[in-house]
Design an enzyme around this catalytic site. Structure first.
Site, PDB file in Angstrom:
ATOM      1  CG  ASP A 201      49.151   3.069 100.486  1.00 40.04           C
ATOM      2  OD1 ASP A 201      49.449   2.735 101.650  1.00 40.04           O
ATOM      3  OD2 ASP A 201      49.242   4.238 100.071  1.00 40.04           O
ATOM      4  CD  GLU A 439      50.680   2.301  91.388  1.00 35.56           C
ATOM      5  OE1 GLU A 439      51.108   1.635  92.347  1.00 35.56           O
ATOM      6  OE2 GLU A 439      50.871   3.520  91.265  1.00 35.56           O
ATOM      7  CE1 TYR A 492      52.172   9.633  94.743  1.00 37.56           C
ATOM      8  CE2 TYR A 492      52.197   7.682  93.362  1.00 37.56           C
ATOM      9  CZ  TYR A 492      51.508   8.587  94.143  1.00 37.56           C
ATOM     10  OH  TYR A 492      50.144   8.461  94.328  1.00 37.56           O
ATOM     11  CD  GLU A 529      47.827   6.659  92.362  1.00 36.83           C
ATOM     12  OE1 GLU A 529      48.890   6.584  93.036  1.00 36.83           O
ATOM     13  OE2 GLU A 529      47.008   5.732  92.281  1.00 36.83           O
TER      14      GLU A 529
HETATM   15  C1  GCB Z   1      50.153   4.519  94.398  1.00 32.44           C
HETATM   16  C2  GCB Z   1      48.902   3.741  94.595  1.00 32.44           C
HETATM   17  C3  GCB Z   1      48.039   4.289  95.700  1.00 32.44           C
HETATM   18  C4  GCB Z   1      48.915   4.691  96.880  1.00 32.44           C
HETATM   19  C5  GCB Z   1      49.883   5.769  96.418  1.00 32.44           C
HETATM   20  C6  GCB Z   1      50.856   6.206  97.520  1.00 32.44           C
HETATM   21  O1  GCB Z   1      50.797   4.454  93.388  1.00 32.44           O
HETATM   22  O2  GCB Z   1      48.147   3.617  93.420  1.00 32.44           O
HETATM   23  O3  GCB Z   1      47.106   3.331  96.082  1.00 32.44           O
HETATM   24  O4  GCB Z   1      48.196   5.110  97.975  1.00 32.44           O
HETATM   25  O5  GCB Z   1      50.649   5.296  95.358  1.00 32.44           O
HETATM   26  O6  GCB Z   1      50.555   7.133  98.247  1.00 32.44           O
HETATM   27  O7  GCB Z   1      51.893   5.578  97.637  1.00 32.44           O
END
Ligand code: GCB
Length: 639
Positions: A201, A439, A492, A529
């Site tokens: 990403d 990931e 998330y 994260e």
């Molecule tokens: C993740 C990834 C990261 C992305 C992020 C996102 O899990 O590790 O590279 O940018 O989520 O913002 O979706």
């Protein structure tokens, strides 16, 4: 026709450049000394892309054998920089294939009796280098340094032509992996149409990203230095090993001094490999720690024969218990950020004002740790982490590894990259942990073999630090976390799942943490994260996704859970992300990923103030929070 062109592109990309590293060769940073001269070749170079259908015209016509402008039109290009955003031309920004660079340089005729090396801090992804039409070096991989000796190729009395070909194609065998997709339906796409698919990403910035340097050293020279430190009472133990090159069987005079930060000699030896003691040592501590002087650096001054080299280092130890990280045997709670090397115009190009601003803002935020997500950062960035006392979880470019990227060739390349990475950063006190991937598909059976091998190999290269990878799988599906020292997991809640529902975060995250603990009771946990996309300047009450209000609200919910487990086995938190960054174009990205607490220009969003209050209060009990945001950071005694 399209598929054979694809074949050629990949062949050129992976066949010509499938080079292995030169084992046993050091990669010390070029530092000038009494015996060494370092010149930079940074500046404006000539540039052209090979946009022939199979991208291999440069090889068929041997562009390295003549001045680049004789092969076609060239444009000026800044080195270091990514070439993508420098022009206003979409064809340059989105180019996939071989891009060609050229510059001229002189060498002093005084250097003829020295070793003259040409070193690249990083070229993304494959690089081939010629000096006056002779191949000097090639390298496979986008984020680590490489060099070649050029004595036999240079003109000592006239100008030299330096040609560099760079290929940014990501294939199933690269790190990060990617793939080329050919569109064969000629009713919808022009003949030969292809796109580069990414498994990550962030934008696949390409070019000569870091310094290009020519440096000299004596024929008998210091090739590598390994320093591993320990602590005994008030004393620092410095174990070191110096490797020489060019001496054959010849013995040379050796003098080693340990210098303190004022340049005074505090220990010395006359052996290439030894253990010396620094009496009443000043330890290296992360800057937020109240004990000790933060980021105290010593220097190992090595004099061997005619060569002199000075390697900075800090005295500190790294450890881990089931409750968390230890630095110098004291618990260390990591309150930090994930980052990217990303900026407008220069892309991933090394930029000193940007580095200075980033470190200023890291300290402004109260950050004591960052992860080099998702690749090795420039040595000049890590220098600042060492000197400013910010801990680094050093991540290799193993991002987005899928099941089809877990074959024997992938493992071999991954190990090569880890070898080069450890070789480069092994003496840095700021680096406490190696992250071998972000990931990956760690829930498939192949992952067990793959990560068992990569993680154990990395540990064998550097037993003085911790090793991990970053998981986004569940406690009951992940098959590779059993190999790590610290479980690092990305989540998330309230964003990709239950979008808009911050009220479920607390329950879901707490359940998650408890489950990890139940299944892996000896391993501490770190949230590597969490975050929410936020367009700076958008506000709404009640909050709504993409507003600054929502980001603050979401982060506050996570913080409540962190604080519940912080006093136990929860050892750190990294917010995604320090700053907004650009990605490939896509409908879920509003001109890039907007999960930064800072904008791409490094200005704070509301969440930055929330984080600043939280992080500053963690190491400074006298800090008065601005209380601009809803969630008050609890005092330790309230936990
Ligand atoms: C993740 C990834 C990261 C992305 C992020 C996102 O899990 O590790 O590279 O940018 O989520 O913002 O979706």
């Amino acid at each position: 026709m399209a598929s054979s062109a694809f074949h050629r592109l990949v062949l050129v990309a992976s066949g010509v450049c499938a080079v292995t590293m030169v084992t046993g060769q050091g990669m010390l940073y070029p530092r000038s000394s009494e015996s060494r001269v370092v010149n930079t070749l940074d500046g404006m170079w000539s540039f052209r892309m090979d946009d022939s259908p199979s991208r291999d015209q440069g090889f068929t016509d041997q562009w390295w054998t003549k001045p680049l402008k004789q092969t076609g039109d060239v444009i000026p290009m800044a080195v270091p920089s990514s070439y993508n955003d420098v022009t206003a031309d979409r064809a340059v920004r989105d180019f996939v294939g071989w891009a060609w660079y050229e510059t001229d340089f002189f060498v002093s005729s005084d250097w003829q009796d020295r070793v003259v090396s040409l070193r690249f801090g990083s070229v993304h992804y494959y690089a081939m280098v010629w000096v006056n039409g002779q191949e000097a070096v090639r390298h496979n991989g986008g984020h680590l340094p490489f060099e070649g000796v050029i004595n036999d190729m240079v003109n000592w009395t006239s100008s030299n032509r330096l040609t560099v070909a760079v290929n940014n194609t990501l294939t199933p065998l690269t790190l990060p992996p990617g793939s080329i997709e050919w569109q064969k339906d000629t009713s919808r796409y022009p003949d030969g149409y292809f796109v580069q698919n990414l498994q990550m990403d962030f934008f696949n910035y390409a070019g000569i990203h870091r310094h290009v340097q020519i440096y000299t050293k004596p024929r008998i020279n210091i090739d590598d230095i390994i320093i591993v430190t320990d602590i005994q009472g008030d004393n620092g133990i410095v174990n070191y090993n110096v490797t020489l090159a060019g001496n054959g069987d010849q013995s040379v005079s050796v003098k080693i001094n340990v210098l303190d930060a004022d340049g005074a000699v505090v220990a010395s030896s006359s052996r290439l490999s030894d253990q010396v003691v620094i009496v009443n040592v000043t330890l290296w501590w992360p800057w937020t720690m109240t004990t000790g002087t933060p980021a105290y650096m010593y220097t190992l001054q090595v004099m061997a024969g005619d060569d002199v080299y000075r390697e900075p280092f800090g005295v500190r130890t790294v450890g881990v218990t089931s409750q968390g990280f230890l630095i110098n045997s004291k618990p260390f709670y990591c309150h930090g950020v994930d980052k990217h090397e990303d900026s407008d115009i220069r892309g991933k190009g090394l930029d000193y004002p940007l580095i200075a601003r980033d470190f200023y803002m890291l300290k402004w935020l109260g950050v004591n740790c960052f992860r080099s997500s998702h690749y090795p950062y420039a040595e000049e960035i890590l220098d600042q982490a060492d000197r400013q006392g910010i801990v680094v979880i050093n991540e290799c470019p193993g991002v987005g590894i899928r099941e089809n990227n877990m074959g024997p060739e992938n493992v071999a390349h991954h190990k090569e990259v880890m070898w080069e990475f450890v070789r480069r950063d092994k003496n840095r006190p700021a680096v406490v942990m190696w992250s071998t991937a972000n990931e990956p598909r760690s829930d498939v059976p192949k992952a067990e073999l793959y990560f068992g091998e990569v993680i154990n190999y990395t540990r064998s290269l550097d037993p003085s630090r911790l090793v991990t990878f970053i998981s986004n799988k569940d406690y009951n599906t992940d098959r590779a976390v059993k190999f790590v020292d610290v479980i690092c997991f990305n989540r998330y809640y309230g964003w990709y799942k239950d979008t808009g529902h911050t009220e479920v975060i607390k329950l879901q995250l707490a359940t998650d943490i408890k489950n990890w603990r139940k299944t892996h009771p000896t391993k501490p946990l770190l949230m590597s994260e969490y975050g929410a996309g936020t367009v700076a300047g958008l506000h709404q009450e009640p909050s709504y996704v993409f507003t600054e209000d929502y980001q603050v609200e979401l982060m506050s919910e996570y913080h409540k859970v962190f604080d519940t487990y912080r006093a136990q086995y929860f050892t750190g938190e990294l917010v995604w992300n320090f700053a907004d960054f650009i990605t490939a174009e896509g409908v879920t990205r509003v001109v890039g990923n907007k999960k930064g607490v800072l904008t791409r220009q490094r200005q704070p969003k509301a969440s930055a103030h929330l984080l600043r209050d939280r992080y500053h209060a963690m190491f400074d009990s006298k800090y008065v929070p601005s209380n601009r945001y809803r969630y008050r950071y609890p005092k330790r005694e309230e936990l």
